[in-house]
Scaffold this motif. Structure first.
Motif, PDB file in Angstrom:
ATOM      1  N   THR A   1     -92.796  34.892 -18.452  1.00 40.05           N
ATOM      2  CA  THR A   1     -92.003  36.065 -17.841  1.00 40.05           C
ATOM      3  C   THR A   1     -92.338  35.662 -16.104  1.00 40.05           C
ATOM      4  O   THR A   1     -92.312  36.949 -16.258  1.00 40.05           O
ATOM      5  CB  THR A   1     -90.883  36.823 -18.452  1.00 40.05           C
ATOM      6  N   ILE A   2     -93.510  35.782 -16.070  1.00 37.43           N
ATOM      7  CA  ILE A   2     -93.989  35.373 -14.397  1.00 37.43           C
ATOM      8  C   ILE A   2     -92.557  34.761 -13.399  1.00 37.43           C
ATOM      9  O   ILE A   2     -91.995  34.094 -13.714  1.00 37.43           O
ATOM     10  CB  ILE A   2     -95.328  34.404 -14.215  1.00 37.43           C
ATOM     11  N   PRO A   3     -92.477  36.722 -12.879  1.00 41.50           N
ATOM     12  CA  PRO A   3     -91.169  36.196 -11.975  1.00 41.50           C
ATOM     13  C   PRO A   3     -91.638  35.006 -10.769  1.00 41.50           C
ATOM     14  O   PRO A   3     -93.091  34.731 -10.639  1.00 41.50           O
ATOM     15  CB  PRO A   3     -90.972  37.794 -11.665  1.00 41.50           C
ATOM     16  N   ARG A   4     -90.471  34.480 -10.448  1.00 45.74           N
ATOM     17  CA  ARG A   4     -91.049  33.661  -9.570  1.00 45.74           C
ATOM     18  C   ARG A   4     -91.398  34.455  -8.118  1.00 45.74           C
ATOM     19  O   ARG A   4     -90.692  35.645  -7.864  1.00 45.74           O
ATOM     20  CB  ARG A   4     -89.552  32.477  -9.199  1.00 45.74           C
TER      21      ARG A   4
ATOM     22  N   HIS B   1     -99.041  34.221  -7.783  1.00 48.33           N
ATOM     23  CA  HIS B   1     -98.923  33.842  -6.305  1.00 48.33           C
ATOM     24  C   HIS B   1     -99.443  34.887  -5.594  1.00 48.33           C
ATOM     25  O   HIS B   1     -98.539  35.524  -4.865  1.00 48.33           O
ATOM     26  CB  HIS B   1     -96.929  34.153  -6.690  1.00 48.33           C
TER      27      HIS B   1
ATOM     28  N   MET C   1     -96.334  40.247  -9.175  1.00 45.87           N
ATOM     29  CA  MET C   1     -97.372  41.231 -10.596  1.00 45.87           C
ATOM     30  C   MET C   1     -98.023  41.536 -10.219  1.00 45.87           C
ATOM     31  O   MET C   1     -99.844  41.468 -10.304  1.00 45.87           O
ATOM     32  CB  MET C   1     -97.010  40.862 -11.783  1.00 45.87           C
TER      33      MET C   1
ATOM     34  N   VAL D   1     -96.685  41.262 -26.455  1.00 51.07           N
ATOM     35  CA  VAL D   1     -96.515  41.607 -25.201  1.00 51.07           C
ATOM     36  C   VAL D   1     -97.342  40.598 -24.228  1.00 51.07           C
ATOM     37  O   VAL D   1     -96.894  40.450 -23.315  1.00 51.07           O
ATOM     38  CB  VAL D   1     -96.708  43.074 -24.699  1.00 51.07           C
TER      39      VAL D   1
ATOM     40  N   VAL E   1     -95.341  46.329 -10.318  1.00 52.77           N
ATOM     41  CA  VAL E   1     -93.366  45.025 -10.226  1.00 52.77           C
ATOM     42  C   VAL E   1     -92.435  45.409 -10.244  1.00 52.77           C
ATOM     43  O   VAL E   1     -91.951  45.413  -8.841  1.00 52.77           O
ATOM     44  CB  VAL E   1     -93.820  44.920 -11.917  1.00 52.77           C
TER      45      VAL E   1
ATOM     46  N   GLU F   1     -95.717  38.912 -21.265  1.00 52.38           N
ATOM     47  CA  GLU F   1     -95.465  38.573 -20.005  1.00 52.38           C
ATOM     48  C   GLU F   1     -96.212  37.015 -19.329  1.00 52.38           C
ATOM     49  O   GLU F   1     -95.671  36.870 -18.217  1.00 52.38           O
ATOM     50  CB  GLU F   1     -96.444  39.421 -20.341  1.00 52.38           C
ATOM     51  N   ARG F   2     -97.033  36.443 -20.463  1.00 52.93           N
ATOM     52  CA  ARG F   2     -97.194  34.854 -19.611  1.00 52.93           C
ATOM     53  C   ARG F   2     -96.303  34.075 -19.877  1.00 52.93           C
ATOM     54  O   ARG F   2     -95.772  33.751 -18.526  1.00 52.93           O
ATOM     55  CB  ARG F   2     -98.167  34.221 -20.695  1.00 52.93           C
TER      56      ARG F   2
ATOM     57  N   SER G   1     -92.821  26.938  -9.809  1.00 51.99           N
ATOM     58  CA  SER G   1     -92.798  26.649 -11.941  1.00 51.99           C
ATOM     59  C   SER G   1     -93.130  27.601 -12.355  1.00 51.99           C
ATOM     60  O   SER G   1     -93.895  28.284 -11.487  1.00 51.99           O
ATOM     61  CB  SER G   1     -93.427  25.452 -12.021  1.00 51.99           C
TER      62      SER G   1
ATOM     63  N   ARG H   1     -89.401  43.152 -19.825  1.00 50.52           N
ATOM     64  CA  ARG H   1     -89.030  44.219 -20.903  1.00 50.52           C
ATOM     65  C   ARG H   1     -87.351  44.596 -22.192  1.00 50.52           C
ATOM     66  O   ARG H   1     -87.185  44.864 -22.858  1.00 50.52           O
ATOM     67  CB  ARG H   1     -88.622  45.919 -19.740  1.00 50.52           C
TER      68      ARG H   1
ATOM     69  N   ARG I   1    -100.955  50.483 -17.070  1.00 59.29           N
ATOM     70  CA  ARG I   1     -99.727  49.197 -17.075  1.00 59.29           C
ATOM     71  C   ARG I   1     -98.248  49.900 -16.811  1.00 59.29           C
ATOM     72  O   ARG I   1     -97.383  49.205 -18.044  1.00 59.29           O
ATOM     73  CB  ARG I   1     -99.635  48.925 -18.395  1.00 59.29           C
TER      74      ARG I   1
ATOM     75  N   GLY J   1     -96.080  49.323 -14.664  1.00 56.06           N
ATOM     76  CA  GLY J   1     -95.070  48.203 -14.568  1.00 56.06           C
ATOM     77  C   GLY J   1     -94.513  48.686 -13.011  1.00 56.06           C
ATOM     78  O   GLY J   1     -93.839  48.497 -12.103  1.00 56.06           O
TER      79      GLY J   1
ATOM     80  N   ASN K   1     -91.458  40.078  -5.440  1.00 57.65           N
ATOM     81  CA  ASN K   1     -91.206  39.840  -6.678  1.00 57.65           C
ATOM     82  C   ASN K   1     -92.551  39.440  -7.356  1.00 57.65           C
ATOM     83  O   ASN K   1     -92.586  38.190  -8.453  1.00 57.65           O
ATOM     84  CB  ASN K   1     -90.265  38.781  -7.597  1.00 57.65           C
TER      85      ASN K   1
ATOM     86  N   SER L   1     -95.162  47.457 -24.005  1.00 60.86           N
ATOM     87  CA  SER L   1     -94.435  46.868 -23.244  1.00 60.86           C
ATOM     88  C   SER L   1     -94.698  46.038 -22.163  1.00 60.86           C
ATOM     89  O   SER L   1     -95.446  46.483 -21.050  1.00 60.86           O
ATOM     90  CB  SER L   1     -93.409  48.399 -23.270  1.00 60.86           C
ATOM     91  N   PRO L   2     -94.206  45.304 -21.902  1.00 61.20           N
ATOM     92  CA  PRO L   2     -94.238  44.218 -20.980  1.00 61.20           C
ATOM     93  C   PRO L   2     -93.765  45.366 -19.593  1.00 61.20           C
ATOM     94  O   PRO L   2     -93.151  46.080 -19.449  1.00 61.20           O
ATOM     95  CB  PRO L   2     -93.072  43.466 -20.517  1.00 61.20           C
ATOM     96  N   VAL L   3     -94.477  44.584 -18.484  1.00 58.81           N
ATOM     97  CA  VAL L   3     -94.456  44.958 -16.908  1.00 58.81           C
ATOM     98  C   VAL L   3     -93.591  44.913 -15.654  1.00 58.81           C
ATOM     99  O   VAL L   3     -92.944  45.885 -14.923  1.00 58.81           O
ATOM    100  CB  VAL L   3     -95.731  45.061 -16.575  1.00 58.81           C
ATOM    101  N   ASN L   4     -92.716  44.226 -16.077  1.00 64.92           N
ATOM    102  CA  ASN L   4     -91.221  42.891 -15.485  1.00 64.92           C
ATOM    103  C   ASN L   4     -90.655  43.265 -16.445  1.00 64.92           C
ATOM    104  O   ASN L   4     -90.364  44.118 -17.619  1.00 64.92           O
ATOM    105  CB  ASN L   4     -92.215  41.784 -15.432  1.00 64.92           C
TER     106      ASN L   4
END
Lengths: 449, 316
Positions: free
Chosen positions: B304-307, A405, A385, B297, A377, B301-302, B314, B262, A372, A374, A383, B255-258
């Protein structure tokens, strides 16, 4: 004119360059004893063979056509006799109807090959279709379709892709150095016909000579110098990916599932525009291709122009054969290229490199557990994951794949490249897409009952 | 296979990083702080560190065998856990307690949840909290270099104004002349290690900066007798904040991966650390703050899934 801002995108990885063949002038390979020409060398509908076993064919003769909109005709690259028309497995494992031609070595040109005549855009596209041109950068989308976006989509910008961000490959670079004028004249023709307001020629900054040559020529012609701009791109993989390149040059973002035309842009490979110029001059359709032959197992790395349909074994042989046992052979670069099952597979229209890896370079380290970190990412230009897609794909959780996605992945390989646990991220995302397709098919079948 | 050609999915090249190398980098980055701890608190600190590292590695090795899983001790993550745990202990800690803590970290917190990458809280921190609760006396017996008092600066602050004259100055805090855990004592050398980790791209700055930033802001606002009079710098340099922000909150697994995740995580750590430090009975809040944020965490993460690039799809 040279546009001096250094353009780039978010994410990506600094891959090694390994442009060993940058100074290797293109060699002409002789005609092989046999060529194998598959009826599908583009995105779209396959062609139907229009020749039969026993027919004699000449260079440039149409041997496959299709009446579907998205397709491109296939021509013979040699003169000789058709010895078989049968399905053959090609580079991506697909079985495709293939015309096998025994060459006579004379390379007689077919009588239909003559410079195209056109007076406007529509006539030009009609003629271009006959050339069999498809995107030479790798995807192989038929060019005459690309240049005719559906009504309502205003295209004002043409981007010429000369970034060549994959390691090893120098076939675009050689085109720039050897046929610089062809590229610009091809661009000018397109500007005159289609009225593009901006043309960006994007080249990574690891090719300063190419940037210099093209910007010098582009500055010469007053009529076009304001329109045609050479952009210095940061050397970062995948700078040449269509959406990344569009963003780097224009700041426009192509939404997922949309085409460049949706943001007013058409992207063409540098070899494709150069071909257009050559086609207008000679009328010779797309029958040969420059490929970079390189990799640790190759004896004499080189750039070679080969007749389309030449078995890759013959191309390697032309380059002195192998230095050591080839363990893995790639069509395309090491980031996105496809591992070949057989050396009998032929070179296609959109083949730009043949890479032979030896035992050491072919080795992929064993997969470990995800920590993990990241990194996948951070580097994903789309963008996404990748670690989560990987996890949910392994669990078969289709709903989650949608949420993350998975279908937006372009399989550039950055995530797998940087993964410290060496996880097969791209591979599992490909699987994820198949899982999504399967689920969609199942849902459709259920709905139909 | 025809021609014996190898068929694999692209990409066909990988960079030369691997898990073991990343872990080795973390250890290298921690060594200056360990050296400082040994310098200020004496050789017994070295013994504590060696014991926690050895106990963690052995515990991991044995657990993997008992669980009949692939041996992972070579990835050096157990050594990192052991080292960080040791750095979070007072130099006087009885060794048997240090060993029990190490085994708790590796076996209970890490391996029983699936090993590297699977634990939901930081093993070293969870073990430290377990030890603070189980052996509160032994876990708070400090020594101060060249001094008679045996309280940490934060302990002194909690005691009230009467103890204020014994507080070390900024410089002593920065260099490490103060009471505290072995590894948290010197902000200066910890920062050297942090610079190394950032330069080697082992960690990014999102978590440390948001953590320290939000923590400093809150201690400035609420840390004094009236609003906006707190001594933020003093708080930042005291206790385990620097160690926590750069080396523990940035733990990959917990910790978060994005990027966005973070930032939220770092701010959360900073806010909780400040609240615990200023308003609770505990002098220190770093361990609890990071542990609480660890558990959040998956939730962060759930949401803040990036676009996707260019996408307006969404989220979640």
């Amino acid at each position: 004119m040279l546009f001096t801002k250094k353009a780039t995108f978010r994410g990506g990885v600094p891959v090694p360059h390994w442009k060993n063949t940058a100074e290797a002038e293109t060699l002409q390979m002789g005609v092989p004893s046999k060529v194998y020409i598959p009826m599908l060398q583009h995105i779209g509908a396959p062609c139907t063979p229009v020749v039969n076993k026993g027919d004699t064919v000449k260079v440039g003769q149409v041997i496959g056509t299709s009446d579907k909109l998205i397709s491109a005709p296939i021509h013979s690259s040699v003169s000789g006799r058709v010895t078989n028309v049968a399905p053959m497995v090609v580079f991506n494992g697909q079985s495709v109807m293939t015309v096998e031609i025994e060459t006579d070595g004379l390379q007689e040109v077919h009588e239909d090959v003559k410079p195209p005549v056109f007076n406007n855009k529509e006539e030009f596209l009609e003629q271009l279709k006959k050339s069999g041109l498809v995107g030479l950068g790798g995807a192989g989308f038929p060019t005459h379709v690309k240049l005719a976006p559906p009504p309502g989509k205003e295209v004002d910008t043409l981007i010429i892709n000369g970034s060549e961000c994959e390691p090893y490959i120098t076939s675009d670079y050689r085109e720039i150095i050897e046929n610089s004028w062809n590229i610009l004249l091809g661009v000018y023709t397109l500007v005159d016909l289609f009225g593009f307001k901006n043309v960006w020629i994007g080249i990574e900054d690891n090719k300063p000579e190419a940037i210099k040559v093209l910007s010098n020529i582009a500055a010469k012609d007053d009529k076009y110098s304001d329109v045609v701009k050479v952009v210095k791109l940061k050397s970062r993989y995948p700078q040449g990916a269509e959406k990344m390149l569009i963003y780097a040059c224009t700041g426009r973002k192509v939404p997922p599932g949309k085409l460049p035309a949706d943001v007013g842009v058409i992207v063409m490979n540098i070899n494709s525009v150069s071909f257009i110029r050559e086609y207008i001059r000679t009328g010779m359709p797309l029958v040969k291709k420059r490929v970079t032959v390189d990799g640790p197992a190759v004896k004499n790395p080189a750039n070679v122009e080969v007749p389309i349909g030449t078995p890759i074994a013959d191309v390697f042989e032309f380059c002195g054969g192998f230095r050591s046992e080839p363990v893995k052979v790639l069509m395309g670069g090491p980031m996105m290229g496809v591992a070949q099952y057989s050396l009998q597979y032929p070179v296609l229209k959109h083949t730009n490199a043949l890479i032979a890896l030896d035992e050491k370079s072919a080795k992929i380290p064993p997969e470990g557990p995800c920590i993990r970190c990241g990194r996948c990412v951070d580097v994903c230009p789309m963008n996404l994951m990748p670690l989560h897609i990987n996890r949910h794909s392994l669990h078969g959780d289709v709903e989650a794949l949608e949420k993350y996605h998975a279908n937006d992945c372009m399989e550039c390989g950055c995530c797998s490249y940087v993964c410290p646990a060496k996880r097969h991220l791209v591979q599992s995302i490909r699987l994820a897409k198949a899982q999504l397709r399967q689920a969609a098919t199942a849902a459709a079948a259920k709905g139909g009952k | 296979m025809e021609n014996g050609l190898l068929m694999t999915s692209s990409p066909h090249i990988r960079d030369n990083t691997n898990t073991r190398r990343l872990m080795a980098d973390v250890i290298i980055a921690l060594l200056p702080a360990c050296a400082a701890g040994v310098y200020f608190f004496g050789l017994r600190s070295l013994l504590v560190l060696l014991v926690t590292v050895a106990a963690s590695v052995i515990a991991e090795y044995i657990t993997r065998i008992l669980l009949k899983r692939e041996q992972t001790v070579g990835d050096m993550s157990a050594a990192v856990t052991g080292l960080i745990l040791g750095m979070n202990l007072p130099p006087t800690i009885p060794l048997w307690i240090a060993i029990v803590g190490s085994v708790f970290a590796i076996v209970i917190v890490k391996q029983l949840f699936g090993g590297i990458g699977q634990n939901f809280v930081n093993p070293a921190l969870a073990a430290r909290v377990f030890m603070v609760i189980s052996w509160p006396v032994q876990m708070t017996r400090w020594i101060i270099p060249d001094a008679v008092s045996s309280a940490t600066p934060l302990g002194l602050i909690k005691e009230g104004a009467s103890a204020a004259e014994e507080l070390p100055g900024y410089f002593e805090l920065f260099i490490g002349k103060k009471g505290g855990c072995i590894g948290e004592v010197s902000a200066a050398v910890l920062l050297i290690g942090a610079v190394y980790l950032v330069a080697r791209r082992v960690i990014t700055l999102e978590i440390p900066l948001t953590y320290i930033g939000s923590f400093a802001l809150l201690t400035w606002i609420f840390g004094g007798d009236r609003l906006f009079s707190g001594d933020a710098l003093y708080h930042v340099l005291s206790g385990g904040l620097i160690l926590g922000a750069f080396f523990m909150a940035t733990d990959y697994t917990t910790s978060p991966v994005n990027r966005k995740g973070r930032l939220i995580f770092g701010i959360g750590c900073g806010v909780l650390s400040a609240i615990i430090r200023l308003f609770s009975n505990y002098p220190e809040g770093v361990s609890f703050a990071i542990l609480i944020m660890n558990t959040l965490v998956p939730l962060i993460e759930r949401y803040t899934i990036p676009r996707s690039f260019g996408g307006g799809k969404s989220v979640a």
